[in-house]
Scaffold this motif. Sequence first.
Motif, PDB file in Angstrom:
ATOM      1  N   GLY A  49      31.960  45.775  41.426  1.00 35.84           N
ATOM      2  CA  GLY A  49      33.238  45.094  41.613  1.00 35.84           C
ATOM      3  C   GLY A  49      34.128  44.986  40.397  1.00 35.84           C
ATOM      4  O   GLY A  49      35.263  44.602  40.521  1.00 35.84           O
ATOM      5  N   PHE A  50      33.622  45.329  39.237  1.00 36.83           N
ATOM      6  CA  PHE A  50      34.416  45.235  38.020  1.00 36.83           C
ATOM      7  C   PHE A  50      34.740  43.787  37.676  1.00 36.83           C
ATOM      8  O   PHE A  50      34.602  42.891  38.490  1.00 36.83           O
ATOM      9  CB  PHE A  50      35.682  46.095  38.109  1.00 36.83           C
ATOM     10  N   MET A  51      35.183  43.589  36.454  1.00 30.90           N
ATOM     11  CA  MET A  51      35.291  42.248  35.907  1.00 30.90           C
ATOM     12  C   MET A  51      36.349  41.404  36.618  1.00 30.90           C
ATOM     13  O   MET A  51      36.090  40.285  37.053  1.00 30.90           O
ATOM     14  CB  MET A  51      35.622  42.352  34.427  1.00 30.90           C
ATOM     15  N   ALA A  52      37.556  41.944  36.741  1.00 34.42           N
ATOM     16  CA  ALA A  52      38.629  41.153  37.353  1.00 34.42           C
ATOM     17  C   ALA A  52      38.237  40.743  38.770  1.00 34.42           C
ATOM     18  O   ALA A  52      38.465  39.605  39.181  1.00 34.42           O
ATOM     19  CB  ALA A  52      39.930  41.944  37.372  1.00 34.42           C
ATOM     20  N   ASN A  53      37.613  41.665  39.504  1.00 28.97           N
ATOM     21  CA  ASN A  53      37.186  41.328  40.866  1.00 28.97           C
ATOM     22  C   ASN A  53      36.137  40.231  40.866  1.00 28.97           C
ATOM     23  O   ASN A  53      36.171  39.317  41.684  1.00 28.97           O
ATOM     24  CB  ASN A  53      36.619  42.561  41.576  1.00 28.97           C
ATOM     25  N   ARG A  54      35.197  40.343  39.941  1.00 24.00           N
ATOM     26  CA  ARG A  54      34.141  39.324  39.912  1.00 24.00           C
ATOM     27  C   ARG A  54      34.720  37.959  39.581  1.00 24.00           C
ATOM     28  O   ARG A  54      34.400  36.960  40.227  1.00 24.00           O
ATOM     29  CB  ARG A  54      33.050  39.707  38.918  1.00 24.00           C
ATOM     30  N   LEU A  55      35.602  37.914  38.583  1.00 27.21           N
ATOM     31  CA  LEU A  55      36.143  36.613  38.176  1.00 27.21           C
ATOM     32  C   LEU A  55      37.019  36.020  39.266  1.00 27.21           C
ATOM     33  O   LEU A  55      36.907  34.841  39.609  1.00 27.21           O
ATOM     34  CB  LEU A  55      36.931  36.757  36.871  1.00 27.21           C
ATOM     35  N   GLN A  56      37.888  36.851  39.856  1.00 29.42           N
ATOM     36  CA  GLN A  56      38.778  36.275  40.862  1.00 29.42           C
ATOM     37  C   GLN A  56      38.011  35.938  42.137  1.00 29.42           C
ATOM     38  O   GLN A  56      38.340  34.972  42.825  1.00 29.42           O
ATOM     39  CB  GLN A  56      39.954  37.198  41.154  1.00 29.42           C
ATOM     40  N   THR A  57      36.964  36.703  42.419  1.00 28.21           N
ATOM     41  CA  THR A  57      36.197  36.413  43.625  1.00 28.21           C
ATOM     42  C   THR A  57      35.388  35.138  43.466  1.00 28.21           C
ATOM     43  O   THR A  57      35.246  34.354  44.410  1.00 28.21           O
ATOM     44  CB  THR A  57      35.274  37.593  43.967  1.00 28.21           C
ATOM     45  N   ALA A  58      34.888  34.904  42.264  1.00 26.31           N
ATOM     46  CA  ALA A  58      34.153  33.653  42.026  1.00 26.31           C
ATOM     47  C   ALA A  58      35.066  32.459  42.283  1.00 26.31           C
ATOM     48  O   ALA A  58      34.683  31.499  42.954  1.00 26.31           O
ATOM     49  CB  ALA A  58      33.613  33.621  40.604  1.00 26.31           C
ATOM     50  N   LEU A  59      36.281  32.530  41.765  1.00 31.78           N
ATOM     51  CA  LEU A  59      37.230  31.438  41.991  1.00 31.78           C
ATOM     52  C   LEU A  59      37.602  31.347  43.470  1.00 31.78           C
ATOM     53  O   LEU A  59      37.613  30.260  44.063  1.00 31.78           O
ATOM     54  CB  LEU A  59      38.482  31.638  41.141  1.00 31.78           C
ATOM     55  N   PHE A  60      37.846  32.494  44.078  1.00 35.03           N
ATOM     56  CA  PHE A  60      38.274  32.502  45.476  1.00 35.03           C
ATOM     57  C   PHE A  60      37.181  31.938  46.389  1.00 35.03           C
ATOM     58  O   PHE A  60      37.454  31.168  47.307  1.00 35.03           O
ATOM     59  CB  PHE A  60      38.647  33.918  45.909  1.00 35.03           C
ATOM     60  N   ARG A  61      35.939  32.311  46.095  1.00 31.47           N
ATOM     61  CA  ARG A  61      34.854  31.812  46.956  1.00 31.47           C
ATOM     62  C   ARG A  61      34.679  30.302  46.793  1.00 31.47           C
ATOM     63  O   ARG A  61      34.397  29.597  47.759  1.00 31.47           O
ATOM     64  CB  ARG A  61      33.563  32.568  46.649  1.00 31.47           C
ATOM     65  N   GLU A  62      34.859  29.809  45.570  1.00 26.02           N
ATOM     66  CA  GLU A  62      34.805  28.355  45.392  1.00 26.02           C
ATOM     67  C   GLU A  62      35.905  27.693  46.211  1.00 26.02           C
ATOM     68  O   GLU A  62      35.684  26.664  46.854  1.00 26.02           O
ATOM     69  CB  GLU A  62      34.957  27.994  43.909  1.00 26.02           C
ATOM     70  N   ALA A  63      37.082  28.331  46.223  1.00 20.64           N
ATOM     71  CA  ALA A  63      38.189  27.792  47.020  1.00 20.64           C
ATOM     72  C   ALA A  63      37.819  27.781  48.500  1.00 20.64           C
ATOM     73  O   ALA A  63      38.094  26.818  49.211  1.00 20.64           O
ATOM     74  CB  ALA A  63      39.450  28.624  46.796  1.00 20.64           C
TER      75      ALA A  63
END
Lengths: 323, 323
Positions: free
Chosen positions: A192-206
């Motif tokens: 998923g690459f870095m940007a995907n991992r970071l934004q997905t972590a935030l998105f999933r918390e949301a």
Amino acid sequence: MGRPDPKNVKQVGCIGSGTIGAGFAAQFLANGYDVIAQDPGRDARDFLERLLDQAWPVLEQIGLKTGASRERLRFTHDIEEAVSGAEFVQESVPEDLEFKVRVYERLEELVPPEIVIGSSTSSFPMTEIQKRCKYPERTVVARPINPPYLIIIPLIEIIGGEKTDVAILDWAAAFYEAAGNRVLRMEKEINGFMANRLQTALFREALHMIAAGQATVAQVDDCLTDGLGLRWSCMGPFATFSLAAGDRGLGPFMDLLGSVEWRAPLVTESPLPDWSPELRARIVDQAQEVIAGRTIPLIEERNNTIRDVSRANASGGRSGIIR
Amino acid sequence: MGRPDPKNVKQVGCIGSGTIGAGFAAQFLANGYDVIAQDPGRDARDFLERLLDQAWPVLEQIGLKTGASRERLRFTHDIEEAVSGAEFVQESVPEDLEFKVRVYERLEELVPPEIVIGSSTSSFPMTEIQKRCKYPERTVVARPINPPYLIIIPLIEIIGGEKTDVAILDWAAAFYEAAGNRVLRMEKEINGFMANRLQTALFREALHMIAAGQATVAQVDDCLTDGLGLRWSCMGPFATFSLAAGDRGLGPFMDLLGSVEWRAPLVTESPLPDWSPELRARIVDQAQEVIAGRTIPLIEERNNTIRDVSRANASGGRSGIIR
């Protein structure tokens, strides 16, 4: 012919002209390249033109490179025509591994081995994509943030596969920098690459907060645009924490991460990695290159930047709070 | 006396003048209030003055409210003096629950019951803080994003405790809006508040990547400043996905979340909540208020805003990519 100077590429072939591929075509056009965009889809040409209609006014306002023109775009349904004479090839075909592998087999019949091929994939490591290539050493993943034509979101992640030549990664980094990107060169192939991992972590918390009825979609978006995004647009989390740490320094601040307070379920869905003196030391050491001796300038930089970013948001259409 | 008009408050008492408390003092001063800032610390006055020295030039550039002046600040070590005549009290004492509870007991002896008290706590639900209050109905949590004086990061989360009067939440929302904040009014008391949860989820994912040697501190910060933060400063994740979804619409796009692709460990440390038709429907419904019928304007808004945000970042000191 030899490999062209990465800073002097004239013609680029874009294979696949969906949102990402057409976006790359727009970026390359705005940066003064000749672009041949390819896509088999019947509506692909119209889609590309519509995207250019949306993007071009902003790209003009940002400032086109000398000689940049929409007239330097050619569209074709044919891969062979798209890569003929190309000094760089950007592959942005659908996210289907087997399909991508077959596209690369076809590209190898058409693209001289010294020409670099970059993939826009957001899902697959290059090691998988290049596995059946005769010339895998010239293939790299180069993942932009949508929309790539807005290289005012300049980030692009570059990473090679097991068989990628390091010299090719250097070439690709120089090419994308010349094309206006800010290159984030990663060393390890990850999902998923870095940007995907970071934004997905935030998105999933949301999503968890929405699922629990703790927040709404609008609250999530407002929390980013009015708060976290505004901060992160000029300062990342580690620089931010280095300011929060103040005179204590980042080290003691990081120790909090191992403490009960942080072990507590502040973020119930996102566990903390095992905390160790090694991890602490790594973070503190690495942070030096970002924050070393900058605490006070960092504050001024943050304040000035947030001031202007906020003005920009106000002018950009979002209701701002500038009085 | 009755409760003052929230839009016409003249004098504010700031209890605790650390980074957050002093930041609030700066915000209130810049918005034209008389401020009495209190802190028992011997160096607190110097700390407050230093913070104002850093903040005031930017606040002047943003634009001070009529009559705003640093001259309207008074500092004291004494709580009674700080709240005498205050029409609103901002509590920003250290994050120690028992200590906060005792501070509120003391405040109740000094602050008339009709005066609203807001807590800057980042850790404790108001239900815990107000538990021994005689007049708990006038206490609310109002959590800013550091630094509060840069209300160009306008977000402030407001939430009540079990005993908080809903009319007080209305009053507090009106007060903070008048003081320049963008109010995010939350309904459910949760650990850490929304901004903390979202940023911590991202930060912990970053820690996992650093721990695994997949990324460095600098790469994490660059990924935010050059990529995700830039995007999120003008558009949250749901608005972003509504653009990515395009003509398909957000609903079908959200269905991806329940799909194998998303169930796969794209983000290994951040599990997805149980996916259900109810959750999908909730997101799609809630998203309407954010994105309804805005797809095309949304693109233009995003493009224009990111253009200007990027210029602002360039002007603000970060090396920009504006040519």
